[in-house]
Scaffold this motif. Sequence first.
Motif, PDB file in Angstrom:
ATOM      1  N   HIS A 283       0.820  -1.213   0.000  1.00  0.00           N
ATOM      2  CA  HIS A 283       0.000   0.000   0.000  1.00  0.00           C
ATOM      3  C   HIS A 283       0.855   1.266   0.000  1.00  0.00           C
ATOM      4  O   HIS A 283       0.404   2.324   0.441  1.00  0.00           O
ATOM      5  N   ILE A 284       2.069   1.122  -0.494  1.00  0.00           N
ATOM      6  CA  ILE A 284       2.996   2.252  -0.573  1.00  0.00           C
ATOM      7  C   ILE A 284       3.439   2.412  -2.016  1.00  0.00           C
ATOM      8  O   ILE A 284       3.823   1.433  -2.666  1.00  0.00           O
ATOM      9  N   GLN A 285       3.367   3.643  -2.509  1.00  0.00           N
ATOM     10  CA  GLN A 285       3.826   3.942  -3.865  1.00  0.00           C
ATOM     11  C   GLN A 285       4.915   5.003  -3.785  1.00  0.00           C
ATOM     12  O   GLN A 285       4.747   6.002  -3.077  1.00  0.00           O
ATOM     13  N   VAL A 286       6.008   4.751  -4.492  1.00  0.00           N
ATOM     14  CA  VAL A 286       7.119   5.692  -4.501  1.00  0.00           C
ATOM     15  C   VAL A 286       7.513   5.969  -5.936  1.00  0.00           C
ATOM     16  O   VAL A 286       7.639   5.047  -6.742  1.00  0.00           O
ATOM     17  N   SER A 287       7.700   7.238  -6.240  1.00  0.00           N
ATOM     18  CA  SER A 287       8.277   7.626  -7.516  1.00  0.00           C
ATOM     19  C   SER A 287       9.521   8.447  -7.204  1.00  0.00           C
ATOM     20  O   SER A 287       9.414   9.643  -6.886  1.00  0.00           O
ATOM     21  N   ASP A 288      10.663   7.790  -7.231  1.00  0.00           N
ATOM     22  CA  ASP A 288      11.914   8.476  -6.944  1.00  0.00           C
ATOM     23  C   ASP A 288      12.157   9.566  -7.995  1.00  0.00           C
ATOM     24  O   ASP A 288      12.645  10.641  -7.673  1.00  0.00           O
ATOM     25  N   GLU A 289      11.775   9.284  -9.236  1.00  0.00           N
ATOM     26  CA  GLU A 289      11.967  10.253 -10.327  1.00  0.00           C
ATOM     27  C   GLU A 289      11.123  11.503 -10.136  1.00  0.00           C
ATOM     28  O   GLU A 289      11.545  12.608 -10.439  1.00  0.00           O
ATOM     29  N   ASN A 290       9.898  11.324  -9.609  1.00  0.00           N
ATOM     30  CA  ASN A 290       8.991  12.459  -9.391  1.00  0.00           C
ATOM     31  C   ASN A 290       9.013  12.965  -7.954  1.00  0.00           C
ATOM     32  O   ASN A 290       8.206  13.824  -7.592  1.00  0.00           O
TER      33      ASN A 290
END
Length: 174
Positions: A67-74
């Motif tokens: 239930h965790i979303q990560v966008s290192d780029e954004n």
Amino acid sequence: MTTLINQNPIIYEASAGHSTREWREEDDDENSADAIDAQEIFDLIRSISDPEHPLSLEQLNVTQRDHIQVSDENNSVLVEFTPTIPHCSMATLIGLCIRVRLLRCLPSRFKVDISVRKGTHQSEHAVNKQLNDKERVAAALENSHLLEVVNQCLATATSGGVVANIVKGPAIVN
């Protein structure tokens, strides 16, 4: 004596306390950028204490890696959590603890969004609005009693992720 809101929560088995994240050769290279992923975020928040019970958010199944979303780029992180009961009055406090933990541990470039998973709380819209309003979060953290409760919940949080060892500091709402 205070009455517990959820007197008999379901307790789930927590993982061994160590990250399931694979070690990478670049983890030892001080000059390489360390990408942040969902496992690393989960490692930072899983051992936060529940404000009502002497259990971690992972043991109560409030936080889950899926239930965790990560966008290192954004430079964005979204953590969705599940209160133990649909009318949990601690939901806002739990979300605040998660937010403060991440604000203290992540580089300031990240925009952190915290929300109750859809359909898991009777006041999810109101809770989500509070948790993602900078002014409300800042005002909450100015309340010394509330900040003390947050710090007590975070006192058990271990630095399972690499990030916690790199960036530390006060909770800054930006």
